[in-house]
Design a protein around this motif. Structure first.
Motif, PDB file in Angstrom:
ATOM      1  N   ILE A   1      29.416  46.166  44.529  1.00 32.27           N
ATOM      2  CA  ILE A   1      29.646  46.845  43.254  1.00 32.27           C
ATOM      3  C   ILE A   1      29.499  45.865  42.094  1.00 32.27           C
ATOM      4  N   ALA A   2      29.619  46.404  40.894  1.00 31.39           N
ATOM      5  CA  ALA A   2      29.600  45.554  39.696  1.00 31.39           C
ATOM      6  C   ALA A   2      30.816  44.634  39.693  1.00 31.39           C
ATOM      7  N   GLU A   3      30.641  43.450  39.138  1.00 29.28           N
ATOM      8  CA  GLU A   3      31.754  42.499  39.043  1.00 29.28           C
ATOM      9  C   GLU A   3      32.953  43.152  38.380  1.00 29.28           C
ATOM     10  N   PHE A   4      34.134  43.008  38.994  1.00 22.69           N
ATOM     11  CA  PHE A   4      35.330  43.691  38.501  1.00 22.69           C
ATOM     12  C   PHE A   4      36.340  42.752  37.839  1.00 22.69           C
ATOM     13  N   ASP A   5      36.183  41.440  37.990  1.00 16.66           N
ATOM     14  CA  ASP A   5      37.068  40.483  37.321  1.00 16.66           C
ATOM     15  C   ASP A   5      36.291  39.810  36.195  1.00 16.66           C
TER      16      ASP A   5
ATOM     17  N   SER B   1      42.463  62.111  50.636  1.00 13.71           N
ATOM     18  CA  SER B   1      43.002  60.787  50.310  1.00 13.71           C
ATOM     19  C   SER B   1      41.879  59.762  50.319  1.00 13.71           C
ATOM     20  N   VAL B   2      42.042  58.739  49.488  1.00 11.39           N
ATOM     21  CA  VAL B   2      41.071  57.643  49.417  1.00 11.39           C
ATOM     22  C   VAL B   2      41.854  56.338  49.388  1.00 11.39           C
ATOM     23  N   ASP B   3      41.644  55.506  50.392  1.00  8.38           N
ATOM     24  CA  ASP B   3      42.280  54.191  50.458  1.00  8.38           C
ATOM     25  C   ASP B   3      41.177  53.155  50.290  1.00  8.38           C
ATOM     26  N   ALA B   4      41.128  52.498  49.146  1.00  9.46           N
ATOM     27  CA  ALA B   4      40.017  51.590  48.835  1.00  9.46           C
ATOM     28  C   ALA B   4      40.537  50.243  48.348  1.00  9.46           C
ATOM     29  N   GLN B   5      39.721  49.235  48.584  1.00  9.83           N
ATOM     30  CA  GLN B   5      40.089  47.874  48.190  1.00  9.83           C
ATOM     31  C   GLN B   5      38.862  47.144  47.660  1.00  9.83           C
ATOM     32  N   LYS B   6      39.010  46.517  46.493  1.00 11.28           N
ATOM     33  CA  LYS B   6      37.949  45.663  45.959  1.00 11.28           C
ATOM     34  C   LYS B   6      38.204  44.235  46.455  1.00 11.28           C
ATOM     35  N   TYR B   7      37.130  43.551  46.809  1.00 17.67           N
ATOM     36  CA  TYR B   7      37.280  42.198  47.350  1.00 17.67           C
ATOM     37  C   TYR B   7      35.962  41.450  47.171  1.00 17.67           C
ATOM     38  N   TYR B   8      35.998  40.163  47.453  1.00 14.64           N
ATOM     39  CA  TYR B   8      34.784  39.354  47.388  1.00 14.64           C
ATOM     40  C   TYR B   8      34.312  39.074  48.812  1.00 14.64           C
ATOM     41  N   ALA B   9      33.154  39.583  49.123  1.00 14.50           N
ATOM     42  CA  ALA B   9      32.629  39.473  50.482  1.00 14.50           C
ATOM     43  C   ALA B   9      31.978  38.110  50.698  1.00 14.50           C
ATOM     44  N   PRO B  10      32.084  37.601  51.918  1.00 19.69           N
ATOM     45  CA  PRO B  10      31.315  36.394  52.240  1.00 19.69           C
ATOM     46  C   PRO B  10      29.837  36.772  52.289  1.00 19.69           C
TER      47      PRO B  10
ATOM     48  N   PHE C   1      22.420  35.818  47.443  1.00 22.54           N
ATOM     49  CA  PHE C   1      23.117  37.093  47.408  1.00 22.54           C
ATOM     50  C   PHE C   1      24.469  37.016  46.705  1.00 22.54           C
ATOM     51  N   ASP C   2      24.663  35.954  45.913  1.00 20.69           N
ATOM     52  CA  ASP C   2      25.937  35.808  45.217  1.00 20.69           C
ATOM     53  C   ASP C   2      26.220  36.974  44.275  1.00 20.69           C
ATOM     54  N   LEU C   3      25.191  37.577  43.718  1.00 21.44           N
ATOM     55  CA  LEU C   3      25.381  38.697  42.803  1.00 21.44           C
ATOM     56  C   LEU C   3      25.908  39.931  43.533  1.00 21.44           C
ATOM     57  N   GLU C   4      25.849  39.936  44.872  1.00 19.61           N
ATOM     58  CA  GLU C   4      26.381  41.038  45.668  1.00 19.61           C
ATOM     59  C   GLU C   4      27.762  40.732  46.235  1.00 19.61           C
ATOM     60  N   ARG C   5      28.356  39.655  45.799  1.00 17.61           N
ATOM     61  CA  ARG C   5      29.657  39.258  46.359  1.00 17.61           C
ATOM     62  C   ARG C   5      30.774  40.257  46.035  1.00 17.61           C
ATOM     63  N   PRO C   6      30.844  40.810  44.826  1.00 17.67           N
ATOM     64  CA  PRO C   6      31.897  41.822  44.550  1.00 17.67           C
ATOM     65  C   PRO C   6      31.671  43.058  45.420  1.00 17.67           C
ATOM     66  N   ASN C   7      32.655  43.421  46.198  1.00 18.55           N
ATOM     67  CA  ASN C   7      32.506  44.525  47.152  1.00 18.55           C
ATOM     68  C   ASN C   7      33.675  45.499  47.097  1.00 18.55           C
TER      69      ASN C   7
END
Length: 277
Positions: free
Chosen positions: A203-207, A249-258, A264-270
């Motif tokens: 996803i788009a960078e969130f921080d 229900s939706v249980d979701a978590q934003k995180y930085y993927a390895p 592929f650093d631009l795809e790190r936000p997940n």
């Protein structure tokens, strides 16, 4: 006198315009063959590039996924672990203690290692050139009852019956979808009551305080990334779409993927999560 001067200026302007039009017509006439050749070359290049895009995209994805990236597989393993606890809504499958899974955008079949033994797997993907890579991959997993790829998009799955699958899986797919809401409606339609939708998306960078530059780069390079990776957008945010789609229900978590490479650093936000019908 002033009126004559104005008339003369108007006539001069008309003459100048007429001369310009004559020069333009003359230039087009003299260079018509060259113009046609250039336009034909542009058309041919576009035809070749876009006509073969899905073929070379499938090969690129094969190269990117043929070697296991341990850190990423651990994230997937953890996310899909609860698949083994799901009880099928289909009486026959329930007796066999197996479930039916629909994977949308299956690609080369990189999620096979995370499906429970005996799972009945139905897969769709709009790119027919993944078939050979998918077939080679599924041969390694005789414990999974998988079918060939149904060539279609996630928003056009009329061949899959209502309330017919226990689980829908999508990983790194919604970023390339034209109509996200329509795909989610189809997911809800095919899921059995209480069925689960497992998603993992970049996803788009969130921080933006810490990583504002990454977001700027995502915006700047999204067009190029989309061309190389068959419509993939770096700067999309799919969580709002999932939250308003109509799941119970939706249980979701934003995180930085390895990621396996700095490329592929631009795809790190997940984003990862499970939505229940």
């Amino acid at each position: 006198m002033e009126e004559n001067e104005g008339n003369n200026m108007a006539e001069g302007s008309r003459d100048s315009q007429a001369d310009g039009e004559k020069m333009m017509k003359s230039w087009f006439s003299d260079n018509l063959i060259s113009i046609i050749i250039v336009l034909a070359l542009f058309w041919l290049i576009k035809k070749i590039v876009f006509g073969t895009q899905r073929r070379w995209f499938s090969y690129v994805m094969h190269l990117c996924t043929k070697d296991e990236f341990v850190q990423l597989e651990e994230v997937k393993k953890d996310h899909f672990a609860s698949l083994s606890t799901i009880v099928s809504q289909d009486p026959q499958l329930r007796k066999q203690k197996v479930i039916k899974i629909l994977e949308i955008g299956v690609g080369t079949g990189v999620n096979f290692p995370h499906y429970p033994d005996g799972s009945h797997l139905v897969v769709v993907d709009p790119n027919p050139h993944f078939q050979s890579y998918f077939d080679a991959n599924r041969k390694k997993f005789p414990n999974i009852h998988s079918e060939g790829i149904i060539v279609t998009t996630g928003d056009k799955m009329e061949m899959i019956s209502d309330n017919s699958v226990d689980v829908v899986v999508m990983t790194l797919v919604l970023c390339s979808v034209d109509n996200i809401d329509e795909v989610l409606r189809e997911i809800l339609r095919v899921l059995a009551p209480g069925g689960k939708y497992y998603f993992m998306e970049h996803i788009a960078e969130f921080d933006l305080k810490k990583h504002w530059l990454r977001r700027k780069l995502q915006d700047a390079f999204s067009w190029l990334w989309s061309f190389i990776f068959d419509g993939c957008r770096l700067n999309c945010d799919v969580l709002p779409n999932i939250q308003r789609a109509g799941f119970s229900s939706v249980d979701a978590q934003k995180y930085y993927a390895p990621v396996p490479s700095v490329i592929f650093d631009l795809e790190r936000p997940n984003l990862k999560g499970i939505a229940v019908k």
